[in-house]
Design a protein around this motif. Structure first.
Motif, PDB file in Angstrom:
ATOM      1  N   GLN A 143      92.181  27.257  31.838  1.00  0.00           N
ATOM      2  CA  GLN A 143      92.579  28.525  31.219  1.00  0.00           C
ATOM      3  C   GLN A 143      93.803  28.343  30.329  1.00  0.00           C
ATOM      4  OE1 GLN A 143      93.076  30.912  34.766  1.00  0.00           O
ATOM      5  NE2 GLN A 143      90.986  31.709  34.671  1.00  0.00           N
TER       6      GLN A 143
ATOM      7  N   ASP B 131      80.580  32.717  22.522  1.00  0.00           N
ATOM      8  CA  ASP B 131      81.667  32.858  21.557  1.00  0.00           C
ATOM      9  C   ASP B 131      81.277  32.445  20.141  1.00  0.00           C
ATOM     10  OD1 ASP B 131      83.212  33.735  23.613  1.00  0.00           O
ATOM     11  OD2 ASP B 131      84.594  32.040  23.631  1.00  0.00           O
TER      12      ASP B 131
ATOM     13  N   GLU C 157      86.765  36.228  30.007  1.00  0.00           N
ATOM     14  CA  GLU C 157      85.606  35.966  29.156  1.00  0.00           C
ATOM     15  C   GLU C 157      84.602  37.114  29.149  1.00  0.00           C
ATOM     16  OE1 GLU C 157      85.334  33.142  27.292  1.00  0.00           O
ATOM     17  OE2 GLU C 157      87.331  32.627  28.000  1.00  0.00           O
ATOM     18  N   TYR C 158      84.532  37.840  30.257  1.00  0.00           N
ATOM     19  CA  TYR C 158      83.545  38.906  30.420  1.00  0.00           C
ATOM     20  C   TYR C 158      84.220  40.150  30.984  1.00  0.00           C
ATOM     21  CZ  TYR C 158      80.232  35.024  30.044  1.00  0.00           C
ATOM     22  OH  TYR C 158      79.540  33.929  29.617  1.00  0.00           O
TER      23      TYR C 158
ATOM     24  N   ARG D 223      92.793  26.767  27.108  1.00  0.00           N
ATOM     25  CA  ARG D 223      92.060  27.680  26.219  1.00  0.00           C
ATOM     26  C   ARG D 223      92.977  28.747  25.631  1.00  0.00           C
ATOM     27  NH1 ARG D 223      87.290  29.685  24.574  1.00  0.00           N
ATOM     28  NH2 ARG D 223      86.852  31.925  24.717  1.00  0.00           N
TER      29      ARG D 223
ATOM     30  N   ARG E 108      83.808  38.901  22.181  1.00  0.00           N
ATOM     31  CA  ARG E 108      83.379  39.033  23.574  1.00  0.00           C
ATOM     32  C   ARG E 108      82.770  40.402  23.866  1.00  0.00           C
ATOM     33  NH1 ARG E 108      88.987  36.424  24.833  1.00  0.00           N
ATOM     34  NH2 ARG E 108      88.512  34.295  24.202  1.00  0.00           N
TER      35      ARG E 108
END
Length: 253
Positions: free
Chosen positions: A169, A136, A200-201, A172, A142
């Motif tokens: 989570q 990040d 995230e991915y 965040r 991303r």
């Protein structure tokens, strides 16, 4: 029409009727079997064959993976990063015939792919296929690597472990954002995976056949950089079929 002799079905007629029933049963089995309509790629490795299906919900990643496979981009590359109970990673062109001990993981085709994160439908269950990316600090959008991918192994998580992931989570993304649904929660308990990677991915496919091969690769002995001591080579990536959406996208290019 069956032939009866003295009220008893004639032997020849019985045989024909039996064969007809058998044939109809086989036809029913074939027609009842769901045809796989997604794009399929066969990964032939020194550890065995892994067949993956690509999701049409992530068209940029789907088409990129198909294109690279067709060009032979992945042929001869290594699974250069392997972490037990986590995942196996490959797709670095610099890994091809890399000498023992060489640090890998920075190679690629020279471009990145915009993120296509599709929660809650596509997440990091065991067998999920996803794209690696830079962190990040240099990549807040991303964006995915142009070629490096990973296949999730992970593990089954306890309710306590999942609550910890959920709390992280919420910290965040905010308490109002629900990353993990109830179905995901149950799936991670039963099938397993890596829920801390969700959001995230980009997950863009899944293992259709060959999960046992993934299991064996993730257990490989590795060096301090997580590279297997004995190379695991992706000998060839073969496109077996393309989905209708992928074919349409190819026609437009």
């Amino acid at each position: 029409m069956p032939i009866f002799v003295g009220g008893i079905l004639h032997d020849d007629a019985m045989k024909r009727l039996f064969l007809l029933g058998l044939l109809l049963g086989l036809v029913g089995l074939v027609s009842g079997k769901r045809k796989e309509g997604r794009s399929l790629v066969r990964l032939e490795t020194t550890a065995g064959v892994i067949r993956v299906a690509l999701f049409d919900e992530t068209p940029l990643h789907r088409d990129n993976f198909l294109r690279l496979a067709e060009r032979g981009f992945y042929d001869g590359t290594l699974f250069h990063r392997v972490i037990r109970n986590f995942m196996i990673q490959g797709g670095d062109p610099d890994s091809r015939q890399a000498p023992a001990g060489k640090v890998l993981g920075e190679g690629g085709p020279g471009y990145e792919i915009p993120a296509e994160i599709r929660l809650p439908d596509l997440y990091h269950w065991r067998g999920a296929l996803a794209m690696a990316r830079e962190g990040d600090d240099v990549n807040p959008e991303r964006r995915s690597s142009g070629s490096q991918f990973y296949i999730v192994w992970g593990k089954s998580l306890t309710e306590t472990a999942l609550k910890t992931v959920r709390a992280a989570q919420q910290e965040r993304y905010g308490e109002d954002v629900e990353i993990m649904t109830r179905d995901m929660y149950l799936d991670y308990q039963q099938r397993g995976g890596t829920p801390h990677l969700d959001g995230e991915y980009t997950v863009f496919g899944e293992v259709l056949d060959g999960l046992k091969v993934v299991k064996e690769i993730q257990k490989a002995e590795t060096d301090t950089n997580d590279r297997p001591v004995q190379d695991v080579v992706l000998l060839r990536a073969v496109v077996e079929q393309k989905s209708e959406a992928a074919l349409s996208a190819s026609a437009l290019r």
